[in-house]
Write a protein that holds these residues in place. Structure first.
Motif, PDB file in Angstrom:
ATOM      1  N   ARG A  22       0.839  -1.197   0.000  1.00 35.99           N
ATOM      2  CA  ARG A  22       0.000   0.000   0.000  1.00 35.99           C
ATOM      3  C   ARG A  22       0.872   1.245   0.000  1.00 35.99           C
ATOM      4  NH1 ARG A  22      -5.131  -0.664  -1.105  1.00 35.99           N
ATOM      5  NH2 ARG A  22      -5.631   1.083   0.219  1.00 35.99           N
ATOM      6  N   GLY A  23       0.284   2.407  -0.255  1.00 36.13           N
ATOM      7  CA  GLY A  23       1.048   3.637  -0.363  1.00 36.13           C
ATOM      8  C   GLY A  23       1.142   4.455   0.906  1.00 36.13           C
ATOM      9  N   ARG A  24       0.492   4.022   1.968  1.00 33.15           N
ATOM     10  CA  ARG A  24       0.506   4.782   3.215  1.00 33.15           C
ATOM     11  C   ARG A  24       1.348   4.048   4.258  1.00 33.15           C
ATOM     12  NH1 ARG A  24      -2.490   9.378   2.986  1.00 33.15           N
ATOM     13  NH2 ARG A  24      -4.106   9.291   1.401  1.00 33.15           N
ATOM     14  N   SER A  25       1.836   4.809   5.231  1.00 34.63           N
ATOM     15  CA  SER A  25       2.767   4.225   6.190  1.00 34.63           C
ATOM     16  C   SER A  25       2.080   3.331   7.230  1.00 34.63           C
ATOM     17  CB  SER A  25       3.557   5.321   6.896  1.00 34.63           C
ATOM     18  OG  SER A  25       2.700   6.217   7.555  1.00 34.63           O
ATOM     19  N   PHE A  26       0.873   3.671   7.676  1.00 30.46           N
ATOM     20  CA  PHE A  26       0.218   2.845   8.698  1.00 30.46           C
ATOM     21  C   PHE A  26      -0.117   1.435   8.191  1.00 30.46           C
ATOM     22  CE2 PHE A  26      -3.414   1.485  11.309  1.00 30.46           C
ATOM     23  CZ  PHE A  26      -2.762   1.438  12.531  1.00 30.46           C
ATOM     24  N   ALA A  90       6.813   6.666  11.722  1.00 31.51           N
ATOM     25  CA  ALA A  90       5.720   7.087  10.841  1.00 31.51           C
ATOM     26  C   ALA A  90       5.036   8.341  11.363  1.00 31.51           C
ATOM     27  CB  ALA A  90       4.705   5.951  10.695  1.00 31.51           C
ATOM     28  N   ARG A  94       4.990  11.906   9.435  1.00 29.41           N
ATOM     29  CA  ARG A  94       3.686  12.559   9.218  1.00 29.41           C
ATOM     30  C   ARG A  94       3.707  14.000   9.730  1.00 29.41           C
ATOM     31  NH1 ARG A  94      -1.554  12.564   7.016  1.00 29.41           N
ATOM     32  NH2 ARG A  94      -2.895  13.607   8.498  1.00 29.41           N
ATOM     33  N   SER A  99       2.075  14.434   5.464  1.00 33.32           N
ATOM     34  CA  SER A  99       1.347  13.372   4.785  1.00 33.32           C
ATOM     35  C   SER A  99       1.971  12.042   5.169  1.00 33.32           C
ATOM     36  CB  SER A  99       1.415  13.562   3.269  1.00 33.32           C
ATOM     37  OG  SER A  99       0.822  12.460   2.607  1.00 33.32           O
ATOM     38  N   ASP A 100       1.183  10.985   5.113  1.00 34.59           N
ATOM     39  CA  ASP A 100       1.737   9.669   5.417  1.00 34.59           C
ATOM     40  C   ASP A 100       1.939   8.828   4.158  1.00 34.59           C
ATOM     41  OD1 ASP A 100      -0.920   9.243   4.922  1.00 34.59           O
ATOM     42  OD2 ASP A 100      -1.173   7.760   6.499  1.00 34.59           O
ATOM     43  N   GLU A 101       1.928   9.480   3.003  1.00 35.74           N
ATOM     44  CA  GLU A 101       2.225   8.776   1.749  1.00 35.74           C
ATOM     45  C   GLU A 101       3.698   8.369   1.737  1.00 35.74           C
ATOM     46  OE1 GLU A 101       0.565   7.919  -1.090  1.00 35.74           O
ATOM     47  OE2 GLU A 101      -1.329   8.505  -0.222  1.00 35.74           O
ATOM     48  N   VAL A 102       3.942   7.146   1.310  1.00 30.98           N
ATOM     49  CA  VAL A 102       5.322   6.673   1.240  1.00 30.98           C
ATOM     50  C   VAL A 102       6.031   7.296   0.048  1.00 30.98           C
ATOM     51  CG1 VAL A 102       6.770   4.636   0.997  1.00 30.98           C
ATOM     52  CG2 VAL A 102       4.711   4.528   2.390  1.00 30.98           C
ATOM     53  N   GLU A 104       5.272  10.248  -2.029  1.00 32.93           N
ATOM     54  CA  GLU A 104       4.433  11.412  -2.269  1.00 32.93           C
ATOM     55  C   GLU A 104       4.883  12.105  -3.558  1.00 32.93           C
ATOM     56  OE1 GLU A 104       3.059  15.503  -0.061  1.00 32.93           O
ATOM     57  OE2 GLU A 104       4.267  14.055   0.997  1.00 32.93           O
TER      58      GLU A 104
END
Length: 114
Positions: A22-26, A90, A94, A99-102, A104
């Motif tokens: 996925r593209g987000r860190s969480f 993370a 953020r 942003s939390d996008e890996v 971006e």
């Protein structure tokens, strides 16, 4: 019993790979944690899945190997520390980037803005 373990390890591994990509860190942190759970189950099952058996005591033909159990206990502690560190990292990213996008695309240092 072995089939249940194999299916569980397979499902955990598949879900963790999906979350890691996925593209987000969480979701990445959750995916890495799920992958560590899958590895722990795999290590635990490598010590023979025997119910009500003593670990290497006596002259019984069936026994449970205590080494995978000790490895899993150690891996649980290390996995907890790694997860805590990844969450702190993370949260800091953020806060600094916003942003939390890996990957971006609008960040000044990314390849897309050059």
């Amino acid at each position: 019993m072995e089939t249940l373990y194999a299916v569980t390890v397979g499902v955990l591994t598949a879900c963790s790979v999906f979350l890691i990509l996925r593209g987000r860190s969480f979701p990445i942190v959750i995916g890495i944690t799920m992958l560590s759970y899958a590895v722990n189950l795999f290590l635990f099952s490598s010590g023979r899945l025997a119910i009500d058996q003593l670990p290497l005591i006596g002259k019984s033909e069936t026994y449970t190997d205590p080494l995978p159990q000790a490895l899993v206990l150690t891996a649980i502690v290390i996995g907890f520390a790694m997860t805590a560190y990844a969450i702190i990292l993370a949260v800091r990213v953020r806060g600094e980037i916003g942003s939390d996008e890996v990957n971006e695309p609008n960040h000044p240092d990314s390849e897309g803005s050059r």
